[in-house]
Design a protein around this motif. Structure first.
Motif, PDB file in Angstrom:
ATOM      1  N   THR A  77       0.823  -1.210   0.000  1.00 31.79           N
ATOM      2  CA  THR A  77       0.000   0.000   0.000  1.00 31.79           C
ATOM      3  C   THR A  77       0.856   1.257   0.000  1.00 31.79           C
ATOM      4  O   THR A  77       0.471   2.288  -0.573  1.00 31.79           O
ATOM      5  N   GLN A  78       2.021   1.195   0.626  1.00 34.75           N
ATOM      6  CA  GLN A  78       2.892   2.366   0.692  1.00 34.75           C
ATOM      7  C   GLN A  78       3.360   2.826  -0.682  1.00 34.75           C
ATOM      8  O   GLN A  78       3.650   4.014  -0.871  1.00 34.75           O
ATOM      9  N   VAL A  79       3.424   1.917  -1.633  1.00 31.52           N
ATOM     10  CA  VAL A  79       3.761   2.332  -2.995  1.00 31.52           C
ATOM     11  C   VAL A  79       2.745   3.346  -3.510  1.00 31.52           C
ATOM     12  O   VAL A  79       3.087   4.347  -4.144  1.00 31.52           O
ATOM     13  N   PHE A  80       1.461   3.133  -3.171  1.00 34.93           N
ATOM     14  CA  PHE A  80       0.403   4.006  -3.671  1.00 34.93           C
ATOM     15  C   PHE A  80       0.269   5.285  -2.850  1.00 34.93           C
ATOM     16  O   PHE A  80      -0.307   6.267  -3.326  1.00 34.93           O
ATOM     17  N   THR A  81       0.774   5.296  -1.615  1.00 39.53           N
ATOM     18  CA  THR A  81       0.771   6.550  -0.855  1.00 39.53           C
ATOM     19  C   THR A  81       1.994   7.401  -1.205  1.00 39.53           C
ATOM     20  O   THR A  81       1.927   8.634  -1.156  1.00 39.53           O
ATOM     21  N   LEU A  82       3.089   6.748  -1.572  1.00 38.14           N
ATOM     22  CA  LEU A  82       4.318   7.478  -1.897  1.00 38.14           C
ATOM     23  C   LEU A  82       4.373   7.927  -3.356  1.00 38.14           C
ATOM     24  O   LEU A  82       4.893   9.003  -3.658  1.00 38.14           O
ATOM     25  N   ALA A  83       3.848   7.096  -4.265  1.00 34.64           N
ATOM     26  CA  ALA A  83       4.008   7.372  -5.700  1.00 34.64           C
ATOM     27  C   ALA A  83       3.439   8.728  -6.121  1.00 34.64           C
ATOM     28  O   ALA A  83       4.110   9.470  -6.852  1.00 34.64           O
ATOM     29  N   PRO A  84       2.220   9.122  -5.700  1.00 34.93           N
ATOM     30  CA  PRO A  84       1.725  10.444  -6.118  1.00 34.93           C
ATOM     31  C   PRO A  84       2.610  11.589  -5.640  1.00 34.93           C
ATOM     32  O   PRO A  84       2.820  12.563  -6.362  1.00 34.93           O
ATOM     33  N   TRP A  85       3.129  11.463  -4.411  1.00 34.89           N
ATOM     34  CA  TRP A  85       4.009  12.513  -3.891  1.00 34.89           C
ATOM     35  C   TRP A  85       5.271  12.624  -4.737  1.00 34.89           C
ATOM     36  O   TRP A  85       5.696  13.726  -5.103  1.00 34.89           O
ATOM     37  N   VAL A  86       5.882  11.461  -5.030  1.00 39.03           N
ATOM     38  CA  VAL A  86       7.111  11.467  -5.833  1.00 39.03           C
ATOM     39  C   VAL A  86       6.842  12.048  -7.213  1.00 39.03           C
ATOM     40  O   VAL A  86       7.645  12.826  -7.751  1.00 39.03           O
ATOM     41  N   ALA A  87       5.701  11.690  -7.808  1.00 42.89           N
ATOM     42  CA  ALA A  87       5.373  12.184  -9.147  1.00 42.89           C
ATOM     43  C   ALA A  87       5.160  13.693  -9.168  1.00 42.89           C
ATOM     44  O   ALA A  87       5.535  14.369 -10.129  1.00 42.89           O
ATOM     45  N   LEU A  88       4.571  14.239  -8.097  1.00 39.02           N
ATOM     46  CA  LEU A  88       4.232  15.661  -8.077  1.00 39.02           C
ATOM     47  C   LEU A  88       5.316  16.545  -7.472  1.00 39.02           C
ATOM     48  O   LEU A  88       5.513  17.683  -7.900  1.00 39.02           O
ATOM     49  N   ALA A  89       6.020  16.015  -6.463  1.00 41.58           N
ATOM     50  CA  ALA A  89       6.953  16.866  -5.716  1.00 41.58           C
ATOM     51  C   ALA A  89       8.356  16.312  -5.613  1.00 41.58           C
ATOM     52  O   ALA A  89       9.217  16.940  -4.990  1.00 41.58           O
ATOM     53  N   GLY A  90       8.596  15.135  -6.171  1.00 41.14           N
ATOM     54  CA  GLY A  90       9.923  14.543  -6.056  1.00 41.14           C
ATOM     55  C   GLY A  90      10.049  13.725  -4.780  1.00 41.14           C
ATOM     56  O   GLY A  90       9.072  13.552  -4.033  1.00 41.14           O
TER      57      GLY A  90
END
Length: 231
Positions: A166-179
């Motif tokens: 599940t952490q992949v899906f909580t982290l991925a949007p942040w990484v995509a938008l803000a690094g």
């Protein structure tokens, strides 16, 4: 003409299939790590701790992979009513304990990875303890034939073990938008993954309890006296 499976039979496999799909994320990452360790990949600042002490991470990857894959199948109602459920349960208990205890050991003994701090380490220790304790409580409950308590604690323990998926899906949007997240954001997003899983687990546990109460209140059909034939 071959008849298609009843809709209910198909629906019961949706949850196990979804859990297996979510488990593939940490399992693939773990397989990649094992490949690095076995083929002598280049040692970097990111993976040096695993090469310096490989046994804990190997135990964690193997234990977690077995626990997540077989654990997902335990959510199929038809399998829970068969001997297969009990046999696999005897594998899941040690696999889950290896996963939880090795994860706690790595949180303390390994150097902290990038963007990880004391708060995330403590979170891992607390959740690892709850996961291990939950498996033990579930095992003790089933020895007493307390199925609802056994089911509830195994569900909670599995939810914690599946946190990496599940952490992949909580982290991925942040990484995509803000690094890459900083330490605080990384801790919050990782914790959010576990929180989502545990919230879903509690919903599942309560739904099971409601279904069990309804079955208990439903009047059972009266059986005919011995020697009586029903037309």
């Amino acid at each position: 003409m071959t008849s298609s499976a009843p809709p209910r039979s198909r629906r019961e496999w949706l949850a196990p299939a979804g859990l297996i799909a979510l488990s593939l994320v940490p399992m693939i990452a773990g397989a990649s790590r094992l490949t690095q360790l076995s083929t002598g990949a280049a040692v970097t600042a990111e993976n040096a701790r695993f090469f310096d002490s490989p046994l804990p991470v190997i135990a964690h990857i193997v234990g977690s992979s077995v626990y997540l894959l077989l654990g997902a199948l335990q959510f199929a109602p038809s399998l829970r009513r068969r001997r297969w459920h009990r046999i696999v349960g005897r594998v899941l208990v040690p696999a889950g304990l290896v996963s939880a205890l090795s994860g706690m050991w790595m949180a303390v003994a390994y150097d902290l990875p990038a963007h990880s701090g004391l708060a995330l380490m403590l979170m891992r220790l607390v959740l690892g303890t709850v996961m291990a304790a939950g498996i033990v409580l579930a095992f003790v409950a089933i020895l007493r034939r307390d199925v609802p308590t056994h089911s509830a604690w195994m569900t909670r323990a599995y939810a914690i073990g599946l946190g990496a998926g599940t952490q992949v899906f909580t982290l991925a949007p942040w990484v995509a938008l803000a690094g890459p997240p900083d330490e605080l954001a990384n801790t919050v997003l990782m914790g959010l993954g576990w929180a989502i899983n545990l919230a879903v687990a509690e919903v599942v546990i309560r739904r099971r309890a409601r279904r069990s109460r309804r079955r208990t209140r439903t009047p059972q059909p009266r059986t005919a006296p011995a020697g009586t034939h029903l037309s």
